[in-house]
Scaffold this motif. Sequence first.
Motif, mmCIF file in Angstrom:
data_model
loop_
_atom_site.group_PDB
_atom_site.id
_atom_site.type_symbol
_atom_site.label_atom_id
_atom_site.label_comp_id
_atom_site.label_asym_id
_atom_site.label_seq_id
_atom_site.Cartn_x
_atom_site.Cartn_y
_atom_site.Cartn_z
ATOM 1 N N PRO A 329 0.822 -1.219 0.000
ATOM 2 C CA PRO A 329 0.000 0.000 0.000
ATOM 3 C C PRO A 329 0.854 1.266 0.000
ATOM 4 O O PRO A 329 0.458 2.278 -0.576
ATOM 5 N N ASP A 330 2.017 1.197 0.646
ATOM 6 C CA ASP A 330 2.919 2.341 0.734
ATOM 7 C C ASP A 330 4.088 2.180 -0.230
ATOM 8 O O ASP A 330 5.237 2.509 0.094
ATOM 9 N N LEU A 331 3.815 1.709 -1.431
ATOM 10 C CA LEU A 331 4.871 1.435 -2.401
ATOM 11 C C LEU A 331 5.741 2.660 -2.667
ATOM 12 O O LEU A 331 6.967 2.537 -2.800
ATOM 13 N N ILE A 332 5.147 3.838 -2.743
ATOM 14 C CA ILE A 332 5.919 5.030 -3.068
ATOM 15 C C ILE A 332 6.990 5.271 -2.007
ATOM 16 O O ILE A 332 8.161 5.519 -2.328
ATOM 17 N N GLU A 355 -10.850 -9.714 2.901
ATOM 18 C CA GLU A 355 -9.706 -8.896 3.261
ATOM 19 C C GLU A 355 -8.373 -9.572 2.969
ATOM 20 O O GLU A 355 -7.385 -8.890 2.661
ATOM 21 N N THR A 356 -8.330 -10.903 3.083
ATOM 22 C CA THR A 356 -7.057 -11.606 2.971
ATOM 23 C C THR A 356 -6.445 -11.423 1.593
ATOM 24 O O THR A 356 -7.083 -11.680 0.576
ATOM 25 N N GLY A 357 -5.190 -10.963 1.572
ATOM 26 C CA GLY A 357 -4.523 -10.710 0.306
ATOM 27 C C GLY A 357 -5.065 -9.501 -0.424
ATOM 28 O O GLY A 357 -4.784 -9.314 -1.616
ATOM 29 N N TYR A 358 -5.798 -8.660 0.277
ATOM 30 C CA TYR A 358 -6.425 -7.483 -0.350
ATOM 31 C C TYR A 358 -6.129 -6.222 0.463
ATOM 32 O O TYR A 358 -5.357 -5.371 0.027
ATOM 33 N N THR A 359 -6.705 -6.129 1.662
ATOM 34 C CA THR A 359 -6.496 -4.941 2.488
ATOM 35 C C THR A 359 -5.589 -5.199 3.682
ATOM 36 O O THR A 359 -5.411 -4.312 4.525
ATOM 37 N N ASP A 360 -5.013 -6.405 3.784
ATOM 38 C CA ASP A 360 -4.233 -6.746 4.984
ATOM 39 C C ASP A 360 -2.723 -6.762 4.759
ATOM 40 O O ASP A 360 -1.976 -7.257 5.604
ATOM 41 N N TYR A 361 -2.237 -6.233 3.629
ATOM 42 C CA TYR A 361 -0.794 -6.127 3.441
ATOM 43 C C TYR A 361 -0.247 -5.027 4.348
ATOM 44 O O TYR A 361 -0.770 -3.904 4.345
ATOM 45 N N PRO A 362 0.806 -5.293 5.126
ATOM 46 C CA PRO A 362 1.295 -4.295 6.080
ATOM 47 C C PRO A 362 2.110 -3.179 5.416
ATOM 48 O O PRO A 362 2.822 -3.405 4.442
ATOM 49 N N THR A 363 1.988 -1.985 5.955
ATOM 50 C CA THR A 363 2.848 -0.878 5.568
ATOM 51 C C THR A 363 4.119 -0.918 6.408
ATOM 52 O O THR A 363 4.229 -1.691 7.373
ATOM 53 N N LEU A 364 5.086 -0.067 6.077
ATOM 54 C CA LEU A 364 6.294 0.031 6.892
ATOM 55 C C LEU A 364 5.943 0.448 8.316
ATOM 56 O O LEU A 364 6.528 -0.056 9.285
ATOM 57 N N ALA A 365 4.969 1.354 8.461
ATOM 58 C CA ALA A 365 4.549 1.777 9.795
ATOM 59 C C ALA A 365 3.933 0.618 10.565
ATOM 60 O O ALA A 365 4.179 0.467 11.771
ATOM 61 N N ASP A 366 3.137 -0.207 9.886
ATOM 62 C CA ASP A 366 2.556 -1.382 10.539
ATOM 63 C C ASP A 366 3.649 -2.314 11.039
ATOM 64 O O ASP A 366 3.584 -2.837 12.164
ATOM 65 N N ALA A 367 4.661 -2.535 10.188
ATOM 66 C CA ALA A 367 5.745 -3.439 10.560
ATOM 67 C C ALA A 367 6.528 -2.906 11.749
ATOM 68 O O ALA A 367 6.935 -3.657 12.645
#
Length: 376
Positions: A329-332, A355-367
């Motif tokens: 989601p935060d590719l940029i 949601e699985t494989g759709y809206t649940d990919y983590p961002t750097l902030a999530d990680a």
Amino acid sequence: MTNTPEKSLLFEPTRLGALSLPHRLVMAPLTRNRADADGVPQPIMATYYAQRASAGLIIAEAATPNAVGQTYPGIPGIHNDAQVAGWRLVTDAVRAAGGRMFLQLQHGGRVGHPATSGLMPVAPSPVPLPETIHTPGGRKDAVVPQELSLDGIRSTVADFATAARNAVDAGFAGVEVHGANGHLLHQFMAQGSNHRTDAYGGPVAGRIRFVVEVVQAVAAAIGPERVGLRVSPGNTVNGIDEGDTEEIYPALLEALADTGPAYLHLVRADPGTPLFQEIRRGWRGTLMANPALNWAGPLPADGGRRAGERLLAEGADLISLGRAFLANPDLIERLRTGAPLNQVRDEHMMYVGGETGYTDYPTLADAAKAAERVAA
């Protein structure tokens, strides 16, 4: 710890028609099959696209301009009020997150099935898709499509124009006409699927006529500065056999010169080919290029950045990336800083809903938050 890459033209601001873009990286249209059975976009789609609002431009997944144009289950439409309202929730969410959106308009033509749409598919000629097709009941043999009559062609062109107006009503900044990947417009251009002997078949000038009329009608409906066209020269997906690729696309660009769409979106662009160079010379507007990366398997470590920079150096103006945006989601931010990428999970998760494989990919902030919790 990340390695900060050198500055890149990818991250410089630019313009597309009336739009100011913060950088040159575009999220390509990605079919995700999350609409309901009636083609109405669902709230989860608003979440998904808002997560990716840092893209310079989002081109939302293919939406059908009429019911017979539906390809697969879960494909959104843009031809009735409920669909327009569903998309408006999506565009509102993306704008609130600071993003900009176009909507891709796609008619499947022979890439469709009565088990999905309830209608017999239509095509330039009664030549079936030479493979099975996904339906609500699983994969089925393709059916022989009905040949579009001249009245059918005129009404389909009108449906594209109406769909473009609906898209603007739904809050999109513009639309991309899908003339690629073996769908209806591409079927008209290809010798293998277009056996007509009237004004819409035969030589190249006849086979590109439908595409030209669709783009002209859409541009007349909402303004050429709001219109893009996607093409995939030489692509054989969905059983396409163009036959004379090197002639089709220069002729198409010449025929569209006076219409002046905002951009041309070139799929799997390879700057080392003569056709790429000819298209760049022949196209006076913005050229959006989608790098020739693998459609399956691991993402490249740089997410396609080097391929995009090479395309910019060879004359492209914008770079579209697909699967990298899907998983990040935060590719940029990741590309700017050289941070590692999430890899795309099981490809079947792209299409199963939820949601699985759709809206649940983590961002750097999530990680980072997850790491803090573990450390605590």
